[in-house]
Enzyme design. Sequence first.
Site, short mmCIF file in Angstrom:
data_model
loop_
_atom_site.label_atom_id
_atom_site.label_comp_id
_atom_site.label_asym_id
_atom_site.label_seq_id
_atom_site.Cartn_x
_atom_site.Cartn_y
_atom_site.Cartn_z
CB SER A 40 -0.98 0.01 1.22
OG SER A 40 -1.39 1.05 1.50
CE1 TYR A 55 -3.45 -2.43 5.14
CE2 TYR A 55 -2.74 0.03 5.12
CZ TYR A 55 -3.17 -1.30 4.43
OH TYR A 55 -3.19 -1.57 2.93
CB SER A 56 1.22 2.98 8.19
OG SER A 56 1.96 3.66 7.42
CB ALA A 57 3.65 -0.38 11.72
CE LYS A 86 -0.78 -3.88 3.76
NZ LYS A 86 -0.78 -4.94 2.83
CB THR A 142 -11.85 -3.76 -1.69
OG1 THR A 142 -11.33 -2.95 -0.61
CG2 THR A 142 -10.79 -4.06 -2.74
#
Length: 293
Positions: free
Chosen positions: A170, A183-185, A187, A220
Amino acid sequence: MGRLKKILIPSLGLVLAFWFYSARDTFKPEMLRGKRVIVTGASTGIGEQMAYHLARMGSHVLLTARTEARLQNVVERCLELGAASARYISGSMASPSLPEEVLREAENTWGGLDMLILNHIGQSSFTFFSGDVGHVRTLMETNFVSYVALATAALPLLKESEGSIVVVSSIAGKIAGPFTAPYSATKFALDGFFSSLRQELIIDKVNVSITLCILGYINTESAVRAVSHVIPQTPAPKEECALEIIRAGALRRRELHYPSPAVGSMLLLRSLAPELLDSLLLSSYRLENVRRT
């Protein structure tokens, strides 16, 4: 202004050169005919659409996800669309035993593997970080550690076939924004691990490609449900996104940026003017709709 031009012109030159040489690659659906492909997170969204594209191309597909009933429907549809074969294994990728089970199924059924597409994710809210460290650990296990486990288990088969690993990531793994800290961690971790692994494979002269897919806002069901109240932009179509991921993997590209103009512009702006990018990101959100947990 003069300094900015000195940075901007060479950067744009590199971007244009990359575009020119990438555009020369020719993708043909026949490249996937008869190929043995594992797709994780394949019961809905981008993973489901990738399964359908691969089926139309005549690939053998092994699909995984948590929901067995949905997987059964996807497998049936794949067979209708012309898949050389279609099978599934249901379960949580956070389970330590599942990666070995999936690869054992591929080896016993097909005798090998040509492409591993890592696409599954755990549940995460688009909101202020609540301080829940346990959630971070759980998400890291699903979104990162299981990717490493599956890729590690698959490498012996992929070395034999000189195959490919495709990692669906992402823009949140390249540019840190608000409301996505756990979430960012995960990715960012994917980017670090697989970019490093790619270099090691090159050093060892192992012909296994790694494609990192940097995705923006895609339509999605889970993404729209999570962020549509905060992000007003129109999401890109998951069907096209799925095809671009397959194309990038088949052409053994280093990275895919999709949707290309939006993601590419953000990455360029991050390198040239990160503070300006921060301001633009914050101004693009409906901040009044974000709740603290």
